[in-house]
Each structure stands twice: as structure tokens, then as C-alpha cells.
Scaffold this motif. Structure first.
Motif, short mmCIF file in Angstrom:
data_model
loop_
_atom_site.label_atom_id
_atom_site.label_comp_id
_atom_site.label_asym_id
_atom_site.label_seq_id
_atom_site.Cartn_x
_atom_site.Cartn_y
_atom_site.Cartn_z
N TRP A 240 0.85 -1.20 0.00
CA TRP A 240 0.00 0.00 0.00
C TRP A 240 0.88 1.24 0.00
O TRP A 240 0.67 2.17 -0.74
N HIS B 206 0.92 -2.17 9.94
CA HIS B 206 -0.47 -1.86 9.58
C HIS B 206 -1.45 -2.63 10.44
O HIS B 206 -2.42 -2.06 10.97
N ARG C 268 -4.18 -0.81 12.75
CA ARG C 268 -5.60 -0.99 12.40
C ARG C 268 -6.36 -1.52 13.61
O ARG C 268 -7.47 -1.09 13.90
N PHE D 73 -14.43 2.73 15.59
CA PHE D 73 -15.34 2.63 14.44
C PHE D 73 -16.34 1.48 14.54
O PHE D 73 -16.97 1.12 13.57
N ARG E 43 -1.41 0.29 -5.66
CA ARG E 43 -0.45 -0.51 -4.89
C ARG E 43 0.90 -0.49 -5.60
O ARG E 43 0.95 -0.45 -6.84
N TYR F 109 -6.35 -1.24 -9.03
CA TYR F 109 -7.59 -1.98 -9.35
C TYR F 109 -8.66 -0.95 -9.59
O TYR F 109 -8.74 0.05 -8.89
N GLY G 162 -16.76 -0.80 -3.82
CA GLY G 162 -16.72 0.65 -3.59
C GLY G 162 -16.02 1.02 -2.28
O GLY G 162 -15.57 2.15 -2.11
N PHE G 163 -15.95 0.07 -1.35
CA PHE G 163 -15.25 0.30 -0.09
C PHE G 163 -14.00 -0.60 0.00
O PHE G 163 -13.51 -0.89 1.08
N ARG H 83 -7.79 -4.90 3.88
CA ARG H 83 -7.72 -3.43 3.89
C ARG H 83 -9.08 -2.81 3.59
O ARG H 83 -9.17 -1.65 3.18
N CYS I 165 -12.43 -0.82 3.85
CA CYS I 165 -12.59 0.49 4.47
C CYS I 165 -12.84 0.41 5.98
O CYS I 165 -13.82 -0.21 6.42
#
Ligand code: HEM
Length: 442
Positions: free
Chosen positions: A73, A97, A101, A108, A319, A340, A379-380, A385, A387
Motif C-alpha cells: 500500500w 499496519h 488498524r 469505528f 499498490r 484496481y 466501492g469500499f 484493507r 474500508c
């Protein structure tokens, strides 16, 4: 793997040094045109790097899930992102990461989200009343103010007395610098302005952390300060500062884009709008919204999925290639960049029937088109990884949609350019000029 014996993807690197960067930044149809010419995998040269664009569920799965060890990433983001957004989750890989995370996650999910609901409803109600008085408004810029206020209050604990407009302006300067072609560092230029804005924002976050250390509160920043992993590890102050700045960035531009597209699509499809209003009416929401009521908005969920599919705020994810790979007979060498493509994956005729049509029914239980092919709706993002703010964004969009559908009617004003521009997030060129009026019969 010997590089010379395998064909690299078709395509053109464009001009020396500049490559095809200008076309990439200025032509909304950049990727579509090349996909038409070369197919679903092709090479180009943008933002100073040799880049391969890949499209379709198979490519998404390859990049997001099955071949993660080939990609970084951190190396995928242009240098502007590294400098402006700091050592945050976006540019981290591997164990670093995973650790971070995990430490951000509690802000969240679960109880934290429940605590955010009332504030979201209050802020959205305030903006809708303001817009009602204005009657005619350009939705994109107004929506950005609203989502920025939600993000700064809930993520950073900004209080009503703080200078939200000032913060929002610094933030706009920061975002402009992310895509600046010339990284000239003085205040006259986009990039120089962005650097100054970043420093001011970090200073503000620093002050917020100081205040919260003795009185953490329920916002994401307070939770980040308190969260400990199973070994007692926690984020340092410097880490929290850059992660919070990233969350502010990731958390409001995208939601703005999707909400504006939502309003545009429903105004253009009155029968879907009516059905969405009927669902809200049937829920008999007499006072404040609850998580239970939000869960029952299943048709609204279908609409939001269809907005995500047809108008994904983020066109794709980059990436860095850290290990060469073969895909569909093509060789991609180390140190190239891959992306992508979210938007064109969502147009795949083998997955979505009449993909150009806005049709939320495709996500109903019966058809559930996205469930038949893995990694077709991205879309997310997807995989490890995926969202981080998905649940936060869904909640915010549902609260907004519910208040709007129950209380207002809106129309797209004539004589405006609705061509969709992709940068920084997808939006109609005009910003979507609408007329908003309070509904008479609820
Ligand atoms: C409609 C709203 C949103 C959309 C469409 C969206 C889209 C995405 C996408 C596509 C990715 C993956 C990118 C890639 O694979 O290269 C992503 C990652 C991420 N998003 Fe969102 N996002 C939204 C809202 C939010 C919100 C509200 C937050 C936080 C408050 C957030 C925080 C993040 C973070 C931190 C990541 C990186 C996760 C990781 O690397 O582990 N996003 N988002």
C-alpha cells in the motif's frame, strides 16, 4: 520469473517524464478510453510512475485478497500523499499496519458507533434547516461542510465554539496539494499551501489530544488515546496525530461524494424516490433515530449499494508491486504501480444486468447480483484493507437519507453541467445545484 520472456500489458507510457499524467488528471474518461482500446489490463505512465490498470472481479480478488504478498500500500501512493498525510494507516504495510488498524478499530465499531448517532442526527438536522432557508444551493460544497463538521466533531472532538470554517479551509488546502503536479514548497503554490495547512491541522490535533488526555470523551480521538492492545501497547501521541489527520481526510470527502450522487440519482428516478419515502413512512419514526430503525431501512440499503456501484466516490486503489507477477498472461515487473479499477469493475455485464441503469432492485434478496461473484462490488475496497470507516459512513448516510426523505423534497435545477469529474472524489461538475423544500404531507 524472467522479465524479458513474458509480454507486459499493452498500452502507452506517453510523453517522456510527464507520461500521461495530464490526461489522467484532466480527462474523466481517461481509464475508460484505454480500457476500450486495450482491454481490462493495460499499462500507462501517470504521476511519475509506470502504472498498470486492472479491472474486473478476478483482478480485484487477486489484488485485494489472494496475492497480497506481491503488493505494498505504502509504495502505491504518490509522494505527495506520504508527505502530506504522514506515516498513517494508508501508507503502512504488514505487521505495522495490522497493529495500528487493531488500535484504531474500537473507534469505528460497537458502542462507539452507537454514541455517534445522536450527534450525527443533530448536525445533519442543523444543516438541512439551513439549506431549507437558502432554498437554492450547490449541494457538493454544502455537503462537504456538513460531513467535515461531523468528522471533526466525532473524530477529533471539535466543539461548536471551535473554528470549523477555518479548519475546513485548511483541509481544502491540504486536499488540493495531494494532486498537485509540481511539488513547489512555497506558500504561493498549491503544494506549499498544503504543507502549511497540514502543519496547522496537526497543531490543532495536538491541542485536542492535550485536552483529551485528562478528559477523553466519547469521540474517536478520545478512544484512540485510551485503546490498549492485548500486550498493553498503544498509539503514541505522534502516531495518533497523523492517524487522526488521515481519518479526517478519508472520512468526509468520500461520504460527501456518495451523498451528492444519492440526491442526484433519486431526483432523476422519481419512482425509486417514492418507494424510498414509503419505506421511511412505514417505519413510523416519531422522534429520534435509533440503531434498530436504521437496521430496518433495507430498501435504503439497496439504494446506497446502487449509488456505490454506479457512482463510486473512489475510482480505484493503487499498490506498489514488490514481487513481480503474472495476470491473464501478462507480466508486471517489480517497482511498477498497479491500480484496481472500482468504477469499471462495477460496469461488468457478466455480473450486473444492464449495468448502466440505476436499479436498486438488483440488490434485493431475489436478485442479489453482487453475491454471485466475489469482489464484484468494491466501492469500499475489500479483503484485509477493507474500508475502516464503512460502518461510520453507512450510519451517516442512512441518518442523512432518512431525515431528507421524511422531511423534504428536492429538484435538480436546469442549465447545469452534470458531467462527472473523478478528482478528488466523484462529483458532478456543477456541484449539483438543487432546490430544497420542506414536504407538506409527511
Ligand atoms: C462513502 C464513504 C466511503 C467510501 C466510498 C470509502 C472507500 C474506501 C476504499 C475504496 C478504501 C480502500 C482503498 C484501497 O483499497 O486502495 C477505503 C479504505 C479506508 N477507509 Fe474508507 N471510504 C468511505 C468512508 C470512510 C470513513 C467515514 C472513514 C473513517 C472515518 C474511512 C477510513 C478509511 C481508512 C482508514 C481506510 C484504509 C484502511 C486500511 O488500510 O486498513 N473511510 N475506503
Amino acid at each position: 520469473m524472467k522479465a524479458t520472456s513474458k509480454p507486459v500489458p499493452p498500452g502507452s507510457f506517453g510523453l517522456p517524464i510527464l507520461g500521461e499524467t495530464l490526461q489522467f488528471l484532466l480527462d474523466p474518461k481517461f481509464a475508460d478510453k484505454r480500457e476500450k482500446q486495450y482491454g481490462s489490463i493495460y499499462k500507462t505512465h501517470v504521476l511519475g510512475r509506470k502504472t498498470v490498470f486492472m479491472s474486473g472481479p478476478e483482478a480485484n480478488k487477486f489484488i485485494l485478497s489472494t496475492h497480497l504478498e506481491h503488493f505494498s500500500w505504502g509504495k502505491g501512493w504518490p509522494s505527495n500523499f506520504h508527505e502530506l498525510l504522514g506515516r498513517s494507516l494508508f501508507v503502512q504495510d504488514g505487521p505495522e499496519h495490522q497493529r495500528n488498524r487493531r488500535l484504531l478499530m474500537p473507534a469505528f465499531h460497537g458502542q462507539a458507533l452507537t454514541n455517534y448517532l445522536t450527534t450525527m442526527e443533530q448536525i445533519i438536522t442543523k444543516y438541512l434547516s439551513k439549506w431549507e432557508k437558502q432554498r437554492h444551493l450547490t449541494l457538493f460544497s454544502e455537503m462537504k461542510q456538513m460531513t467535515f463538521e461531523i468528522a471533526s466533531v466525532l473524530l477529533l472532538g471539535t466543539s461548536p465554539g471551535d473554528n470549523i470554517e477555518g479548519l475546513s479551509q485548511w483541509f481544502a488546502d491540504l486536499t488540493n496539494g495531494l494532486f498537485a503536479i509540481l511539488p513547489l514548497r512555497t506558500g504561493w503554490f498549491k503544494y506549499g499551501k498544503a504543507l502549511a495547512a497540514r502543519d496547522r491541522l496537526l497543531e490543532y490535533i495536538d491541542q485536542q489530544i492535550e485536552e483529551k488526555t485528562s478528559n477523553p470523551g466519547d469521540d474517536a480521538l478520545g478512544l484512540m488515546i485510551q485503546t490498549r492492545d492485548e500486550n498493553g501497547g498503544h498509539l503514541s501521541k505522534e502516531e495518533i496525530k497523523v492517524q487522526a489527520l488521515l481519518l479526517l481526510f478519508a472520512g468526509h470527502e468520500t461520504t460527501t461524494s456518495m451523498l451528492v450522487s444519492f440526491c442526484m440519482a433519486l431526483a432523476q428516478h422519481p419512482h425509486i424516490l417514492e418507494k424510498a419515502k414509503a419505506e421511511q413512512k412505514g417505519l413510523k419514526i416519531n422522534s429520534h433515530l435509533t440503531l434498530e430503525k436504521l437496521k430496518q431501512m433495507t430498501y435504503l440499503e439497496q439504494i446506497l449499494k446502487e449509488v456505490e456501484r454506479l457512482y463510486p466516490p473512489v475510482g480505484g486503489g493503487f499498490r506498489g508491486v514488490i514481487k513481480p507477477f503474472m495476470f491473464n498472461g501478462y507480466y508486471v515487473p517489480e517497482d511498477w504501480i498497479i491500480s484496481y479499477r472500482i468504477n469499471s469493475s462495477h460496469q461488468d455485464k457478466n455480473v450486473f444486468s444492464n449495468p448502466e441503469t440505476f436499479d436498486p432492485e438488483r440488490f434485493g434478496e431475489q436478485r442479489a447480483e453482487h453475491k454471485k461473484t466475489e469482489y464484484s462490488l468494491v466501492g469500499f475496497g475489500g479483503g484485509p484493507r477493507f474500508c475502516l470507516g464503512y460502518a461510520f459512513a453507512q450510519m451517516e448516510m442512512k441518518v442523512f437519507a432518512s431525515l431528507l426523505l421524511r422531511n423534504y423534497g428536492w429538484e435538480i435545477l436546469p442549465d447545469q453541467d452534470l458531467t462527472m469529474d473523478a478528482i478528488p472524489t466523484l462529483h458532478p461538475r456543477s456541484g449539483l445545484n438543487i432546490e430544497l423544500v420542506r414536504s407538506m404531507n409527511k
